[in-house]
Write a protein that holds these residues in place. Structure first.
Motif, PDB file in Angstrom:
ATOM      1  N   MET A 189      35.557 -21.233  26.094  1.00  0.00           N
ATOM      2  CA  MET A 189      34.135 -21.475  26.068  1.00  0.00           C
ATOM      3  C   MET A 189      33.444 -20.112  26.128  1.00  0.00           C
ATOM      4  N   LYS A 190      32.486 -19.903  25.259  1.00  0.00           N
ATOM      5  CA  LYS A 190      31.764 -18.644  25.185  1.00  0.00           C
ATOM      6  C   LYS A 190      30.416 -18.824  25.889  1.00  0.00           C
ATOM      7  N   LEU A 191      30.139 -17.935  26.872  1.00  0.00           N
ATOM      8  CA  LEU A 191      28.930 -18.042  27.679  1.00  0.00           C
ATOM      9  C   LEU A 191      28.225 -16.705  27.772  1.00  0.00           C
ATOM     10  N   ILE A 192      26.941 -16.753  28.106  1.00  0.00           N
ATOM     11  CA  ILE A 192      26.152 -15.563  28.397  1.00  0.00           C
ATOM     12  C   ILE A 192      25.780 -15.626  29.871  1.00  0.00           C
ATOM     13  N   LEU A 193      26.196 -14.621  30.630  1.00  0.00           N
ATOM     14  CA  LEU A 193      25.929 -14.619  32.068  1.00  0.00           C
ATOM     15  C   LEU A 193      24.457 -14.323  32.337  1.00  0.00           C
ATOM     16  N   THR A 194      23.877 -15.058  33.281  1.00  0.00           N
ATOM     17  CA  THR A 194      22.495 -14.815  33.684  1.00  0.00           C
ATOM     18  C   THR A 194      22.421 -14.209  35.076  1.00  0.00           C
ATOM     19  N   HIS A 195      23.536 -14.249  35.823  1.00  0.00           N
ATOM     20  CA  HIS A 195      23.641 -13.650  37.150  1.00  0.00           C
ATOM     21  C   HIS A 195      24.952 -12.867  37.209  1.00  0.00           C
ATOM     22  N   GLU A 196      25.064 -11.984  38.177  1.00  0.00           N
ATOM     23  CA  GLU A 196      26.315 -11.264  38.367  1.00  0.00           C
ATOM     24  C   GLU A 196      27.350 -12.212  38.956  1.00  0.00           C
ATOM     25  N   VAL A 197      28.540 -12.210  38.381  1.00  0.00           N
ATOM     26  CA  VAL A 197      29.647 -13.031  38.855  1.00  0.00           C
ATOM     27  C   VAL A 197      30.812 -12.081  39.123  1.00  0.00           C
ATOM     28  N   THR A 198      31.321 -12.107  40.353  1.00  0.00           N
ATOM     29  CA  THR A 198      32.399 -11.217  40.749  1.00  0.00           C
ATOM     30  C   THR A 198      33.616 -11.406  39.853  1.00  0.00           C
ATOM     31  N   GLY A 236      31.524 -10.448  35.274  1.00  0.00           N
ATOM     32  CA  GLY A 236      30.569  -9.626  34.560  1.00  0.00           C
ATOM     33  C   GLY A 236      29.198  -9.633  35.192  1.00  0.00           C
ATOM     34  N   ALA A 237      28.282  -8.973  34.500  1.00  0.00           N
ATOM     35  CA  ALA A 237      26.916  -8.813  34.971  1.00  0.00           C
ATOM     36  C   ALA A 237      25.972  -9.591  34.056  1.00  0.00           C
ATOM     37  N   PRO A 238      24.717  -9.747  34.450  1.00  0.00           N
ATOM     38  CA  PRO A 238      23.771 -10.478  33.607  1.00  0.00           C
ATOM     39  C   PRO A 238      23.676  -9.871  32.209  1.00  0.00           C
ATOM     40  N   GLY A 239      23.716 -10.744  31.220  1.00  0.00           N
ATOM     41  CA  GLY A 239      23.615 -10.309  29.830  1.00  0.00           C
ATOM     42  C   GLY A 239      24.958 -10.135  29.154  1.00  0.00           C
ATOM     43  N   ASP A 240      26.042 -10.182  29.902  1.00  0.00           N
ATOM     44  CA  ASP A 240      27.370 -10.042  29.310  1.00  0.00           C
ATOM     45  C   ASP A 240      27.774 -11.351  28.641  1.00  0.00           C
ATOM     46  N   ILE A 241      28.416 -11.231  27.496  1.00  0.00           N
ATOM     47  CA  ILE A 241      28.965 -12.392  26.797  1.00  0.00           C
ATOM     48  C   ILE A 241      30.436 -12.463  27.175  1.00  0.00           C
ATOM     49  N   VAL A 242      30.842 -13.584  27.765  1.00  0.00           N
ATOM     50  CA  VAL A 242      32.208 -13.731  28.257  1.00  0.00           C
ATOM     51  C   VAL A 242      32.854 -14.975  27.674  1.00  0.00           C
ATOM     52  N   GLU A 243      34.159 -14.945  27.620  1.00  0.00           N
ATOM     53  CA  GLU A 243      34.957 -16.089  27.183  1.00  0.00           C
ATOM     54  C   GLU A 243      35.714 -16.590  28.403  1.00  0.00           C
ATOM     55  N   GLY A 249      20.976 -18.219  18.698  1.00  0.00           N
ATOM     56  CA  GLY A 249      19.637 -18.037  19.265  1.00  0.00           C
ATOM     57  C   GLY A 249      19.693 -17.436  20.663  1.00  0.00           C
ATOM     58  N   ALA A 250      20.649 -17.905  21.444  1.00  0.00           N
ATOM     59  CA  ALA A 250      20.788 -17.380  22.804  1.00  0.00           C
ATOM     60  C   ALA A 250      21.305 -15.953  22.800  1.00  0.00           C
ATOM     61  N   ALA A 251      22.063 -15.586  21.766  1.00  0.00           N
ATOM     62  CA  ALA A 251      22.582 -14.221  21.673  1.00  0.00           C
ATOM     63  C   ALA A 251      21.446 -13.207  21.544  1.00  0.00           C
ATOM     64  N   LYS A 252      20.314 -13.637  20.997  1.00  0.00           N
ATOM     65  CA  LYS A 252      19.158 -12.740  20.886  1.00  0.00           C
ATOM     66  C   LYS A 252      18.554 -12.456  22.257  1.00  0.00           C
ATOM     67  N   GLN A 253      18.723 -13.382  23.193  1.00  0.00           N
ATOM     68  CA  GLN A 253      18.224 -13.180  24.551  1.00  0.00           C
ATOM     69  C   GLN A 253      19.028 -12.126  25.304  1.00  0.00           C
ATOM     70  N   VAL A 254      20.243 -11.885  24.859  1.00  0.00           N
ATOM     71  CA  VAL A 254      21.112 -10.926  25.534  1.00  0.00           C
ATOM     72  C   VAL A 254      20.447  -9.554  25.585  1.00  0.00           C
ATOM     73  N   GLU A 255      19.836  -9.160  24.491  1.00  0.00           N
ATOM     74  CA  GLU A 255      19.187  -7.842  24.448  1.00  0.00           C
ATOM     75  C   GLU A 255      18.083  -7.736  25.492  1.00  0.00           C
ATOM     76  N   SER A 256      17.269  -8.778  25.644  1.00  0.00           N
ATOM     77  CA  SER A 256      16.198  -8.720  26.634  1.00  0.00           C
ATOM     78  C   SER A 256      16.757  -8.766  28.058  1.00  0.00           C
ATOM     79  N   ILE A 257      17.807  -9.536  28.288  1.00  0.00           N
ATOM     80  CA  ILE A 257      18.426  -9.589  29.615  1.00  0.00           C
ATOM     81  C   ILE A 257      19.009  -8.228  29.971  1.00  0.00           C
ATOM     82  N   GLN A 258      19.701  -7.595  29.011  1.00  0.00           N
ATOM     83  CA  GLN A 258      20.308  -6.293  29.277  1.00  0.00           C
ATOM     84  C   GLN A 258      19.256  -5.201  29.445  1.00  0.00           C
ATOM     85  N   ALA A 259      18.158  -5.276  28.707  1.00  0.00           N
ATOM     86  CA  ALA A 259      17.090  -4.282  28.863  1.00  0.00           C
ATOM     87  C   ALA A 259      16.475  -4.381  30.257  1.00  0.00           C
ATOM     88  N   GLY A 260      16.249  -5.591  30.729  1.00  0.00           N
ATOM     89  CA  GLY A 260      15.733  -5.789  32.081  1.00  0.00           C
ATOM     90  C   GLY A 260      16.723  -5.311  33.130  1.00  0.00           C
TER      91      GLY A 260
END
Length: 148
Positions: A1-10, A13-20, A42-53
């Motif tokens: 399953m491919k996900l985009i993290l919104t919070h840090e997970v020990t 990864g960190a917010p904005g990381d795309i993980v499998e 569409g959600a992949a475009k949000q990654v840039e804004s999450i990482q910039a923040g």
């Protein structure tokens, strides 16, 4: 399953990381707790804004983390607990107890970032680690004392 993290997970990864991740871990843990969102174009475009923040906060947070590390490592944190005659505790010291003691002495710390090696079940001096930032980890001296 491919996900985009919104919070840090020990260890993930960190917010904005795309993980499998495995389907069950994503479906049963990450998604219900809002630690991640499903990956899509569409959600992949949000990654840039999450990482910039995240990058903007990282510089500010790094300075604050270093200042807090200095405060935490400069002295010992006293933690009063209920104990028996032999110095044995009624139960163990939890990370919530440690976080409350640190907050009273130095400032607010997230309890999920406190790492205790072995359970604390006796009075005396102990050490715990606190991950303040990805690059900053403080070692806190903890004095467990019997409450009156």
């Amino acid at each position: 399953m491919k996900l985009i993290l919104t919070h840090e997970v020990t260890n993930l990864g960190a917010p904005g990381d795309i993980v499998e991740v495995k389907d069950g871990y994503g479906r049963n843990f990450l998604l219900p707790r809002n630690f991640a969102i499903r990956w899509s174009k569409g959600a992949a475009k949000q990654v840039e804004s999450i990482q910039a923040g995240r990058d903007a906060r990282a510089i500010h947070d790094l300075d604050d983390a270093r200042a807090l590390k200095g405060k935490l490592e400069s002295g010992a944190v006293n933690l009063p607990v209920r104990a028996g005659d032999g110095g044995r505790l009624f139960g163990a010291v939890t990370v919530a107890d440690i976080a409350a003691a640190i907050e009273a002495e130095a400032g607010a710390v997230d309890k999920r970032r406190i790492e205790v090696g072995n359970p604390i079940k006796s009075l005396g001096a102990h050490t715990v680690s606190v991950r303040l930032h990805a690059e900053v980890t403080a070692t806190v001296k903890l004095n467990v004392v019997a409450s009156k």
